[in-house]
Design an enzyme around this catalytic site. Structure first.
Site, PDB file in Angstrom:
ATOM      1  N   HIS A  45       0.834  -1.199   0.000  1.00 44.48           N
ATOM      2  CA  HIS A  45       0.000   0.000   0.000  1.00 44.48           C
ATOM      3  C   HIS A  45       0.869   1.249   0.000  1.00 44.48           C
ATOM      4  CE1 HIS A  45       1.046   0.232   4.229  1.00 44.48           C
ATOM      5  NE2 HIS A  45       0.418  -0.897   4.500  1.00 44.48           N
TER       6      HIS A  45
HETATM    7  P1  TYD Z   1      -2.198  -3.999   7.245  1.00 35.04           P
HETATM    8  O1  TYD Z   1      -2.173  -2.548   6.891  1.00 35.04           O
HETATM    9  O2  TYD Z   1      -2.670  -4.951   6.205  1.00 35.04           O
HETATM   10  O3  TYD Z   1      -0.763  -4.442   7.743  1.00 35.04           O
HETATM   11  P2  TYD Z   1       0.648  -4.368   6.958  1.00 35.04           P
HETATM   12  O4  TYD Z   1       0.627  -3.171   6.093  1.00 35.04           O
HETATM   13  O5  TYD Z   1       1.628  -4.243   8.023  1.00 35.04           O
HETATM   14  O6  TYD Z   1       0.810  -5.634   6.199  1.00 35.04           O
HETATM   15  O7  TYD Z   1      -3.051  -4.147   8.571  1.00 35.04           O
HETATM   16  C1  TYD Z   1      -3.598  -5.374   9.007  1.00 35.04           C
HETATM   17  C2  TYD Z   1      -4.879  -5.089   9.772  1.00 35.04           C
HETATM   18  O8  TYD Z   1      -4.623  -4.314  10.933  1.00 35.04           O
HETATM   19  C3  TYD Z   1      -5.895  -4.296   8.957  1.00 35.04           C
HETATM   20  O9  TYD Z   1      -7.169  -4.831   9.218  1.00 35.04           O
HETATM   21  C4  TYD Z   1      -5.809  -2.903   9.476  1.00 35.04           C
HETATM   22  C5  TYD Z   1      -5.379  -3.104  10.907  1.00 35.04           C
HETATM   23  N1  TYD Z   1      -4.523  -2.021  11.419  1.00 35.04           N
HETATM   24  C6  TYD Z   1      -5.026  -1.159  12.380  1.00 35.04           C
HETATM   25  O10 TYD Z   1      -6.185  -1.267  12.826  1.00 35.04           O
HETATM   26  N2  TYD Z   1      -4.209  -0.171  12.865  1.00 35.04           N
HETATM   27  C7  TYD Z   1      -2.944  -0.016  12.428  1.00 35.04           C
HETATM   28  O11 TYD Z   1      -2.215   0.899  12.904  1.00 35.04           O
HETATM   29  C8  TYD Z   1      -2.439  -0.902  11.402  1.00 35.04           C
HETATM   30  C9  TYD Z   1      -1.040  -0.754  10.866  1.00 35.04           C
HETATM   31  C10 TYD Z   1      -3.273  -1.889  10.942  1.00 35.04           C
END
Ligand code: TYD
Length: 138
Positions: A45
């Site tokens: 992302h």
């Molecule tokens: P995600 O953004 O997919 O993690 P990464 O980019 O590290 O692979 O996040 C996984 C899940 O956690 C998603 O449902 C969103 C949630 N999340 C939060 O609620 N707060 C946060 O600060 C982060 C980073 C993720």
């Protein structure tokens, strides 16, 4: 890449990361990632607003960064006193996690799902629009 000084003595190492001093933003949020298998790709992302610093405080991983204009770079995170600063609006993939990897992420913003761009084509489109606007106003 950012190098944080190690304040080591006979008792071990101590690394200090202060917002607006060692990294270029005030820290509003931290999260950490561990237990990801070697074949997992995380991130995938870009963020409209959030800036990040990534530090593998244990183990190692890699991060691939893309600017949406065809440029990309891969950075190895493998030392607890080395981080990478990621500004807003770069695409990032984290991968190649070692079994003991603990990836600490410092962020300039509270979590807001609306500032995450999770579609690569949409990211490229947003970058192009931003550049177009900058050109018009310069
Ligand atoms: P995600 O953004 O997919 O993690 P990464 O980019 O590290 O692979 O996040 C996984 C899940 O956690 C998603 O449902 C969103 C949630 N999340 C939060 O609620 N707060 C946060 O600060 C982060 C980073 C993720």
């Amino acid at each position: 890449m950012l190098e944080f000084p190690e304040h080591g003595d006979r008792r071990g190492q101590l690394v200090i990361v202060e917002g607006n001093i060692d990294i270029p933003f005030e820290i509003k949020r931290i999260f950490y990632i561990y237990g990801s298998d070697a074949d997992v790709v995380r991130g995938q992302h870009a963020n409209l607003k959030s800036e990040f610093v990534l530090i593998n405080i244990c183990g190692r991983s890699k991060v691939r960064v893309k600017d949406g204009l065809g440029n990309e770079a891969v950075f190895s995170l493998n030392r607890p006193h080395t981080g990478i600063y990621l500004p807003a609006m770069v695409w990032k993939d984290m991968y190649d996690f070692s079994p003991d990897s603990v990836l600490l992420v410092l962020s300039s913003e509270h979590y807001d799902p609306n500032e995450y761009i999770r579609n690569y084509d949409q990211f490229v489109e947003t970058i192009r629009k931003q550049l177009h606007l900058e050109e018009r106003w310069s």
